[in-house]
Motif scaffolding. Structure first.
Motif, PDB file in Angstrom:
ATOM      1  N   UNK A  59       0.567  -1.190  -0.175  1.00 50.77           N
ATOM      2  CA  UNK A  59       0.034  -0.093   0.175  1.00 50.77           C
ATOM      3  C   UNK A  59       0.878   1.210   0.393  1.00 50.77           C
ATOM      4  N   UNK A  60       2.017   1.207  -0.527  1.00 57.93           N
ATOM      5  CA  UNK A  60       3.451   2.479  -0.497  1.00 57.93           C
ATOM      6  C   UNK A  60       3.837   3.146   0.512  1.00 57.93           C
ATOM      7  N   UNK A  61       3.340   2.134   1.883  1.00 59.47           N
ATOM      8  CA  UNK A  61       3.999   2.377   3.502  1.00 59.47           C
ATOM      9  C   UNK A  61       5.543   1.748   3.502  1.00 59.47           C
ATOM     10  N   UNK A  62       6.028   2.608   4.403  1.00 58.73           N
ATOM     11  CA  UNK A  62       7.433   2.249   4.619  1.00 58.73           C
ATOM     12  C   UNK A  62       7.801   1.480   5.382  1.00 58.73           C
ATOM     13  N   UNK A  63       8.287  -0.117   6.358  1.00 59.08           N
ATOM     14  CA  UNK A  63       7.691  -0.304   7.326  1.00 59.08           C
ATOM     15  C   UNK A  63       9.128  -0.891   7.646  1.00 59.08           C
ATOM     16  N   UNK A  64       9.339  -1.250   8.872  1.00 62.28           N
ATOM     17  CA  UNK A  64      10.530  -1.309   9.530  1.00 62.28           C
ATOM     18  C   UNK A  64       9.967  -2.597  10.369  1.00 62.28           C
ATOM     19  N   UNK A  65      10.597  -3.647  10.478  1.00 63.10           N
ATOM     20  CA  UNK A  65      10.046  -4.968  12.114  1.00 63.10           C
ATOM     21  C   UNK A  65      11.114  -4.653  12.539  1.00 63.10           C
ATOM     22  N   UNK A  66      10.480  -4.817  13.894  1.00 58.90           N
ATOM     23  CA  UNK A  66      11.265  -4.924  15.065  1.00 58.90           C
ATOM     24  C   UNK A  66      12.952  -5.850  14.762  1.00 58.90           C
ATOM     25  N   UNK A  67      13.801  -5.169  14.842  1.00 59.11           N
ATOM     26  CA  UNK A  67      15.022  -5.916  14.743  1.00 59.11           C
ATOM     27  C   UNK A  67      15.143  -7.162  15.471  1.00 59.11           C
ATOM     28  N   UNK A  68      14.722  -6.828  17.281  1.00 59.58           N
ATOM     29  CA  UNK A  68      15.019  -8.000  17.815  1.00 59.58           C
ATOM     30  C   UNK A  68      14.014  -7.789  18.998  1.00 59.58           C
TER      31      UNK A  68
ATOM     32  N   UNK B  52      14.631   3.980  -9.913  1.00 62.75           N
ATOM     33  CA  UNK B  52      13.667   4.808  -8.655  1.00 62.75           C
ATOM     34  C   UNK B  52      12.724   3.626  -8.567  1.00 62.75           C
ATOM     35  N   UNK B  53      12.564   2.916  -9.174  1.00 64.12           N
ATOM     36  CA  UNK B  53      11.670   1.078  -8.211  1.00 64.12           C
ATOM     37  C   UNK B  53      13.034   0.917  -7.036  1.00 64.12           C
ATOM     38  N   UNK B  54      13.778   0.911  -7.329  1.00 61.77           N
ATOM     39  CA  UNK B  54      14.945   0.054  -6.592  1.00 61.77           C
ATOM     40  C   UNK B  54      15.504   0.455  -5.442  1.00 61.77           C
ATOM     41  N   UNK B  55      15.454   2.212  -4.935  1.00 54.93           N
ATOM     42  CA  UNK B  55      15.154   2.751  -4.804  1.00 54.93           C
ATOM     43  C   UNK B  55      13.891   3.031  -3.580  1.00 54.93           C
ATOM     44  N   UNK B  56      13.053   3.044  -4.341  1.00 51.12           N
ATOM     45  CA  UNK B  56      11.691   2.864  -3.722  1.00 51.12           C
ATOM     46  C   UNK B  56      11.475   1.670  -2.629  1.00 51.12           C
ATOM     47  N   UNK B  57      11.719   0.828  -3.093  1.00 47.46           N
ATOM     48  CA  UNK B  57      11.654  -0.971  -3.060  1.00 47.46           C
ATOM     49  C   UNK B  57      12.665  -0.697  -1.530  1.00 47.46           C
ATOM     50  N   UNK B  58      13.991  -0.469  -1.642  1.00 51.56           N
ATOM     51  CA  UNK B  58      14.594   0.122  -0.249  1.00 51.56           C
ATOM     52  C   UNK B  58      14.496   0.112   0.587  1.00 51.56           C
ATOM     53  N   UNK B  59      13.241   1.936   0.473  1.00 53.35           N
ATOM     54  CA  UNK B  59      12.936   2.713   1.515  1.00 53.35           C
ATOM     55  C   UNK B  59      11.538   1.817   2.197  1.00 53.35           C
ATOM     56  N   UNK B  60      10.874   1.588   1.494  1.00 54.94           N
ATOM     57  CA  UNK B  60       9.922   0.495   1.639  1.00 54.94           C
ATOM     58  C   UNK B  60      10.044  -0.635   2.927  1.00 54.94           C
ATOM     59  N   UNK B  61      11.159  -0.941   3.194  1.00 56.08           N
ATOM     60  CA  UNK B  61      12.141  -1.879   4.135  1.00 56.08           C
ATOM     61  C   UNK B  61      12.227  -1.023   5.445  1.00 56.08           C
ATOM     62  N   UNK B  62      12.782   0.590   5.379  1.00 51.11           N
ATOM     63  CA  UNK B  62      12.572   1.710   6.022  1.00 51.11           C
ATOM     64  C   UNK B  62      15.373   1.457   5.952  1.00 51.11           C
ATOM     65  N   UNK B  63      15.076   1.287   4.963  1.00 51.72           N
ATOM     66  CA  UNK B  63      16.458   1.319   5.000  1.00 51.72           C
ATOM     67  C   UNK B  63      16.803   3.079   3.819  1.00 51.72           C
ATOM     68  N   UNK B  64      17.603   3.135   4.735  1.00 46.43           N
ATOM     69  CA  UNK B  64      17.987   5.145   3.802  1.00 46.43           C
ATOM     70  C   UNK B  64      18.971   5.350   3.773  1.00 46.43           C
ATOM     71  N   UNK B  65      18.407   6.054   2.757  1.00 45.08           N
ATOM     72  CA  UNK B  65      20.170   6.597   1.483  1.00 45.08           C
ATOM     73  C   UNK B  65      21.548   7.319   2.513  1.00 45.08           C
ATOM     74  N   UNK B  66      22.453   6.930   1.452  1.00 45.89           N
ATOM     75  CA  UNK B  66      23.308   7.427   2.357  1.00 45.89           C
ATOM     76  C   UNK B  66      24.275   7.827   0.598  1.00 45.89           C
TER      77      UNK B  66
END
Lengths: 435, 435
Positions: free
Chosen positions: A374-383, B28-42
């Motif tokens: 749904x386009x939301x950026x989600x992180x699951x707890x690391x631990x 753009x797809x790559x960055x969007x998916x990375x961010x959807x898991x909470x990865x932050x850009x450097x």
């Protein structure tokens, strides 16, 4: 300056993640606005042939050549060097691929450039530029000189950093008016006049006289450079030009086209500023500079102009163009330094899924996957950690929601900004996040 | 290969606009998916200190040092060189800024890298990589070894280029099984075994014997490398490992965590492939490679693995991590070369506004501004031409709609794909374009 710069080595700046995210936000806006006008992206190699880069002694001092480390110890004469702007690469690319491009060729280009200057405050050896140019095959209609200004206006409005001023002038106008006064050494005069905002009118007069102008000529040039007009005043001013002079007739036509095409913009966004000259000798008509209101002392964050033939080194075709370049790294530096802009959260995480037990991870992952779809950026707890610790962690990440997977009742979500807790609903979460 | 490459100089590739747009779509797809898991850009500087880059003789041959052109003629010994991957810069950045980063540090980084290799087909001197890594402070939970695979799965699914296979193996597993057979020279063996897909089993056996293994050992290693399992088969296979061996017990635990976390993926997307070894000596556990089905001969387009301490050169902290790198330029090359992917339209223009007279331009500009505010990319006619010529031009730009400003009746729009003409409506246009 806010704590946004990472540890830096010798003028090669790096942002901490929160600032890099702000830079990315701005670069995304820039690209989106450029595309909304139909500009198409190109990207050129980081290097150009040295023989093309090093055209003037002044510039060549700043060029970084590249060499294979394996070749050290022998005499090094670089064939390639890192580009120091995006204008020369664009001209070379346009000439190289002329037959495969469509004209007018409206291209944008957002890339790093490199200069071997001594590093100093806000001046880096590596920085981003974001350029647009419209290149014609033989001719280029004047209305494009207004379009590039409109594009820049849209970008700075959307970046949302307060008021800004786009200053417009015309080299033919200055040249025509100077000539009427008998001033012939155009470049020497322009270089001095260009400094008026920094050194003041009296000093400009002094320097002009020193350069060989009569007092009357010097005063005329300095007074001209002190003039600043709104768009409606500009349209009045140019009406009175002596159009029997070819240069002034051309300047009148050009300025009339630009200003009438921009007359719908809010008062003060665009001004006619007769001090703007731009040092680069390839500009032949309109010249532009953009400053952020109140931060004029930091200099322009965007500049450009019209050129009649930029690619003559690379092509027999006449390729007139008009373009503007935003100094992205410089802009960011100025905005952070003055705290006009704050860094964003250090991560793009919007929602954090709490875990009370590792056995919940598959369920948490499945919920995260649904939210991501749904386009939301989600992180699951690391631990697994205590609830309070997890909330603290979620807040540090910049999350606005936490989600709590439940066993025996409906899964819960909590809005960290409002404190409201309710049944888990991706739709409600999405609505809040997009608002 | 489709006509997507611009004129190229010595291994520094440039795309024509239509291909650059495809590259941008993928980035753009790559960055969007990375961010959807909470990865932050450097983003790190293009250069690193040579003393950090040049750690092995092999790699240092490929490094481009930089020098100021002004210094040529003297003895050049570069202090800085262009980075050849994004892993070393990430390790240095993480160590440099340790106190200001949050761990686990989930970062992504999409940048050009440079290698001074002899240019050859599909191998360039400048290319894009798109990396993710998760770096722990002291420890890093195993579930992240599955997360990075899930991320890559999402990306390749969204890029939409047909089936692909993510191959997973574990260095501890190979090492444990080899040791049980009395094979001690792990690296020499792995380097030979790694070639099995290219040179075949018999040749691997021959080379292993040549390297000092007994025939039984050689056959064992080659047969092991020939094994490929589905996730469910993998989970069965690892059950039988001899967990009295410390390495095999660890491998079992790691592989069990990965495969059970990925068991929801479609059959064949992920396989357990015992031939995957990865040459780089910093991997210590899981290793990954991704190939596009049917294009295996082009090699992997994405690879990575787990490392226990990548930043030891820069920090006293133990920083374990797991990461994957997508070779974007290589991927694009392979997809264009095999025509799995076609270039996009040469510009982002969606709608083109026709002009029959220059006096209509202000109205056309106002209509364009309204459409842009609704998120539509619009180009207004460069100049007045015959209607047919303008339609041709709009089609060449890639526009899907033309808009016709009218004087005495409702403005019109025409869908160039369907041929339908109707009253101008931004809402209808937007609905069609977003469908």
């Amino acid at each position: 300056m806010a704590d946004v710069l990472a540890k830096m080595t010798s003028g090669f700046p790096e942002w901490l993640p929160a600032a890099k995210r702000q830079e990315k936000r701005i670069l995304d806006i820039v690209a989106k606005v450029y595309e909304s006008y139909g500009f198409t992206p190109i990207e050129t190699a980081a290097v150009e042939k040295v023989k093309n880069l090093a055209t003037t002694g002044d510039v060549s001092k700043e060029i970084f050549g590249i060499h294979r480390l394996a070749g050290e110890g022998q005499d090094i004469k670089a064939e390639f060097g890192l580009h120091f702007d995006l204008t020369l690469p664009m001209a070379r690319y346009t000439a190289d691929n002329f037959a495969k491009l469509q004209f007018p060729f409206k291209r944008y280009q957002i890339q790093k450039v490199w200069r071997g200057e001594r590093p100093q405050k806000g001046r880096y050896r590596e920085f981003y530029q974001a350029d647009i140019d419209i290149i014609g095959d033989g001719i280029l209609p004047l209305h494009y000189e207004a379009e590039v200004v409109q594009v820049i206006y849209d970008i700075f409005s959307q970046i949302n950093i307060g008021d800004f001023t786009i200053k417009i002038n015309n080299r033919k106008l200055l040249e025509g008016l100077y000539r009427q006064q008998g001033v012939d050494d155009m470049n020497a005069t322009l270089i001095i006049v260009d400094k008026i905002d920094k050194i003041g009118k009296d000093e400009v007069v002094r320097l002009l006289i020193e350069s060989g102008l009569s007092e009357a000529q010097a005063v005329f040039c300095a007074e001209l450079a002190g003039k600043k007009f709104s768009i409606s005043q500009a349209l009045e001013f140019i009406k009175d030009l002596d159009t029997s002079d070819e240069l002034l007739a051309a300047a009148q036509n050009e300025l009339e086209t630009i200003f009438s095409n921009l007359s719908h913009l809010p008062d003060g966004a665009v001004i006619f500023d007769l001090s703007i000259a731009r040092g680069l000798d390839y500009y032949t008509g309109s010249v532009y500079e953009c400053v952020i209101d109140g931060l004029e002392s930091y200099g322009s964050v965007c500049s450009g102009g019209r050129y009649d033939n930029l690619a003559e080194k690379f092509s027999k075709k006449t390729l007139p163009g008009v373009g503007l370049s935003i100094g992205i790294s410089r802009l960011l530096y100025v905005l952070f330094e003055t705290e006009r802009l704050t860094a964003l959260a250090p991560t793009p995480v919007q929602t954090y899924v709490v875990l009370f037990d590792e056995s919940q991870r598959p369920k948490a992952n499945a919920m995260a996957a649904e939210m991501r779809a749904a386009g939301i950026n989600v992180e699951v707890a690391p631990s697994v950690k205590k609830f309070g610790k997890q909330i603290q962690f979620a807040e540090k990440r910049g999350a606005q929601f936490i989600v709590i997977p439940e066993e025996d009742r409906t899964d819960q979500m909590k809005n960290l900004l409002t404190g409201d807790q309710e049944d888990f609903s991706i739709e409600k979460m999405g609505t809040f996040l997009n608002a």
